[in-house]
Design a protein around this motif. Structure first.
Motif, PDB file in Angstrom:
ATOM      1  N   THR A  77      35.115  24.270  55.242  1.00 13.92           N
ATOM      2  CA  THR A  77      35.749  23.907  55.803  1.00 13.92           C
ATOM      3  C   THR A  77      37.081  24.197  55.990  1.00 13.92           C
ATOM      4  O   THR A  77      37.735  24.078  57.155  1.00 13.92           O
ATOM      5  N   ASN A  78      38.062  23.196  54.896  1.00 10.62           N
ATOM      6  CA  ASN A  78      39.214  23.578  54.560  1.00 10.62           C
ATOM      7  C   ASN A  78      39.353  25.514  54.945  1.00 10.62           C
ATOM      8  O   ASN A  78      40.569  25.382  55.539  1.00 10.62           O
ATOM      9  N   LEU A  79      39.276  25.963  54.454  1.00 13.40           N
ATOM     10  CA  LEU A  79      39.387  27.614  54.218  1.00 13.40           C
ATOM     11  C   LEU A  79      39.323  28.152  55.779  1.00 13.40           C
ATOM     12  O   LEU A  79      40.251  28.446  56.727  1.00 13.40           O
ATOM     13  N   ARG A  80      38.408  27.244  56.574  1.00 12.20           N
ATOM     14  CA  ARG A  80      38.052  27.700  57.981  1.00 12.20           C
ATOM     15  C   ARG A  80      38.961  27.284  58.751  1.00 12.20           C
ATOM     16  O   ARG A  80      39.882  28.057  59.541  1.00 12.20           O
ATOM     17  N   ASN A  81      39.293  25.946  58.286  1.00 13.02           N
ATOM     18  CA  ASN A  81      40.854  25.759  59.408  1.00 13.02           C
ATOM     19  C   ASN A  81      42.469  26.253  58.904  1.00 13.02           C
ATOM     20  O   ASN A  81      43.394  26.714  59.379  1.00 13.02           O
ATOM     21  N   ALA A  82      42.161  27.015  57.618  1.00 12.51           N
ATOM     22  CA  ALA A  82      43.274  27.231  57.184  1.00 12.51           C
ATOM     23  C   ALA A  82      43.483  28.899  57.885  1.00 12.51           C
ATOM     24  O   ALA A  82      44.727  29.491  58.749  1.00 12.51           O
ATOM     25  N   TYR A 157      50.123  30.268  53.607  1.00 16.11           N
ATOM     26  CA  TYR A 157      48.466  28.620  53.201  1.00 16.11           C
ATOM     27  C   TYR A 157      47.764  29.327  53.146  1.00 16.11           C
ATOM     28  O   TYR A 157      46.542  28.549  51.785  1.00 16.11           O
ATOM     29  N   ALA A 158      47.044  29.379  54.111  1.00 14.17           N
ATOM     30  CA  ALA A 158      45.931  29.775  53.501  1.00 14.17           C
ATOM     31  C   ALA A 158      44.986  30.977  52.391  1.00 14.17           C
ATOM     32  O   ALA A 158      44.125  30.665  52.355  1.00 14.17           O
ATOM     33  N   GLN A 159      45.986  31.353  51.949  1.00 12.39           N
ATOM     34  CA  GLN A 159      45.907  32.352  51.028  1.00 12.39           C
ATOM     35  C   GLN A 159      45.836  30.966  49.369  1.00 12.39           C
ATOM     36  O   GLN A 159      45.682  31.432  49.231  1.00 12.39           O
ATOM     37  N   PRO A 280      51.363  31.586  46.169  1.00 14.20           N
ATOM     38  CA  PRO A 280      51.261  31.971  47.724  1.00 14.20           C
ATOM     39  C   PRO A 280      51.397  29.952  47.894  1.00 14.20           C
ATOM     40  O   PRO A 280      52.672  30.520  49.236  1.00 14.20           O
ATOM     41  N   ASP A 281      51.980  29.471  47.557  1.00 18.50           N
ATOM     42  CA  ASP A 281      52.670  28.134  47.976  1.00 18.50           C
ATOM     43  C   ASP A 281      53.916  28.186  47.153  1.00 18.50           C
ATOM     44  O   ASP A 281      54.953  27.636  48.794  1.00 18.50           O
ATOM     45  N   VAL A 282      54.384  29.124  46.637  1.00 18.79           N
ATOM     46  CA  VAL A 282      55.469  29.532  47.041  1.00 18.79           C
ATOM     47  C   VAL A 282      56.474  30.426  47.967  1.00 18.79           C
ATOM     48  O   VAL A 282      57.132  30.358  48.549  1.00 18.79           O
TER      49      VAL A 282
END
Length: 459
Positions: A77-82, A157-159, A280-282
């Motif tokens: 679900t978290n990946l879908r939302n991203a 962020y999705a990555q 990816p967060d950087v």
């Protein structure tokens, strides 16, 4: 119309010395040694063979784990939302691009009027209106660039979420494998202790030991049984965690026995900035800084006037105050120049707030870089020291296994040289060392997962 355009041009030239920076595109900051090193790292070619840049299938090769990760990437679900956030950012960018085009509106209307004994007089209009904002001071430009940065941020962020899910599934998988191995060891040990208790009872009947020895052995046996219940609870929780990651109802999951991971050898001469730049967060933190940069530019642009051109045209039978039939075509063209006069205080406040937000984004960006470096260093240290510790634990388990055999033989076949406490102590020490060895192997596995994620998390 021409006068309005000329006025806008004059105002633009007059303000060019103070407003030219509102047209400037965001660039990676180099104002501090840390950000300068990061900007230089971005110019280097990407090393596709680096550990953090490997595809996750090349790192996690256990077929059972591969299947679980694939299911999580489809269902989580978290990946879908991203991913939905990315779609929303794409829509906002498309809207910002379309703002450059004229807006069109159609507003047909009709009315009737009767005065005295006159008959009704009907009037109608079929007008179309076009409005076009001329982007003299980059208001639309900064809005579009900010939307593009927001899109890049949502993609990064999705990555990052994708990398976190892969790592979470792998972490849960190897933790579950380690706890199940501990459970198997504890159950096997409990059977041995059960035999030991019976031997102690037999030896008590033969006068070789006393009731205290039997009670001590039984207490150790029940302690192991108690630890088994704790392990069973942990396994149930881990199964539930895996179920949530895969977005399915709670169920039991199968793991491979003795599952382990290995990381490639890496130099410990500091964490390369190119490694951190791959995270990816950087990237998301930097794009957040870009969004704040364009928000500040937009706040600056609000101090300058806006030029809007409007055009009206259509068909009507109302010309002036006269109703004529049949109707006729009409066209109107106008330009308006709107400059802020009494909202300067609000604009100043917005600019100060935007600058503060931009500085916050800068601080967060630098902290993300430093935090990323610490995570890589921690993961490397844990992995290396776990491998080093595993060698010592192997020797410890080997020596304690021999000690258990020796004390049991001496207690069983000799008289007086070894008492029951030595037997119990040796067995307890062996169990503790065996559990430590399993935990050490688990720490090494988790360190590889953390190292992979902290170095970028792959593709």
């Amino acid at each position: 119309m021409k006068t309005a355009i000329k006025a806008a041009i004059v105002l633009g030239i007059a303000a060019s010395m103070s407003s030219c920076h509102i047209y400037k595109k965001y660039e990676t900051p180099t104002s501090t040694p840390l950000t300068k090193e990061y900007a230089e790292a971005l110019q280097q070619p990407v090393d596709s063979t680096a550990f953090g840049n490997l595809a996750w299938q090349d790192v996690f090769t256990d077929p059972v784990l591969v299947d679980l990760i694939n299911r999580a990437l489809v269902n989580n679900t978290n990946l879908r939302n991203a991913q939905l956030n990315v779609e929303a950012a794409q829509a906002q960018l498309q809207g910002a691009k379309l703002a450059y085009l004229p807006s069109l509106a159609l507003a047909p209307n009709g009315a009737g009027a009767k005065y005295g004994s006159n008959s009704f007089g009907w009037s109608y209009q079929l007008p179309a209106q076009a409005s076009w904002e001329i982007d003299i001071f980059a208001k639309l430009l900064n809005s579009k660039r900010g939307a593009k940065a927001a899109l890049l941020q949502s993609e990064a962020y999705a990555q990052a979420v994708r990398s976190q899910i892969i790592s979470a599934v792998a972490t849960t998988y190897y933790t579950l494998a380690a706890v199940e191995e501990q459970l198997t060891l504890s159950r096997n040990t409990s059977e041995l202790w059960k035999e030991t208790v019976q031997k102690m009872r037999d030896l008590k009947l033969a006068g070789r030991t006393n009731e205290a020895g039997v009670m001590q052995a039984e207490a150790s046996y029940y302690n192991i049984l108690g630890s088994i219940t704790d392990l069973e609870v942990s396994i149930d929780k881990l199964n539930n965690t895996m179920s949530l990651l895969l977005n399915t109802m709670p169920q039991k999951w199968t793991v491979s026995k003795g599952a382990s991971l290995q990381a490639p050898e890496m130099a410990r001469n500091g964490v390369a900035m190119s490694v951190l730049a791959a995270r990816p967060d950087v990237a998301a933190a930097e794009q957040n800084l870009a969004v704040a940069y364009y928000a500040t530019n937009s706040a600056r642009a609000a101090f300058y006037p806006g030029l809007t051109i409007t055009a009206n045209g259509g068909f009507t039978n109302l010309l002036g105050s006269m109703i004529v039939n049949p109707g006729d075509w009409f066209v109107q063209l106008a330009g308006s120049l709107v400059a802020p006069l009494f909202s300067r205080g609000q604009n100043i406040a917005r600019l100060k707030a935007a600058k503060a937000s931009q500085q916050q984004a800068m601080n967060n960006f630098e902290y993300t870089l430093m935090s990323a470096a610490a995570e890589v260093s921690d993961a490397l240290t844990v992995y290396e020291k776990s491998l080093e510790k595993s060698v010592y634990l192997d020797h410890q388990v080997e020596d304690l296994s021999k000690a258990v055999d020796m004390t049991q033989d001496l207690f069983t076949y000799s008289t007086g040289s070894v008492d029951y406490l030595q037997v119990i102590t040796a067995q307890q020490s062996l169990l503790g060392a065996q559990i430590s060895r399993i935990s050490c192997a688990q720490n090494a596995n988790l360190a590889v997962i953390n190292l992979y994620q902290s170095m970028g998390g792959g593709r």
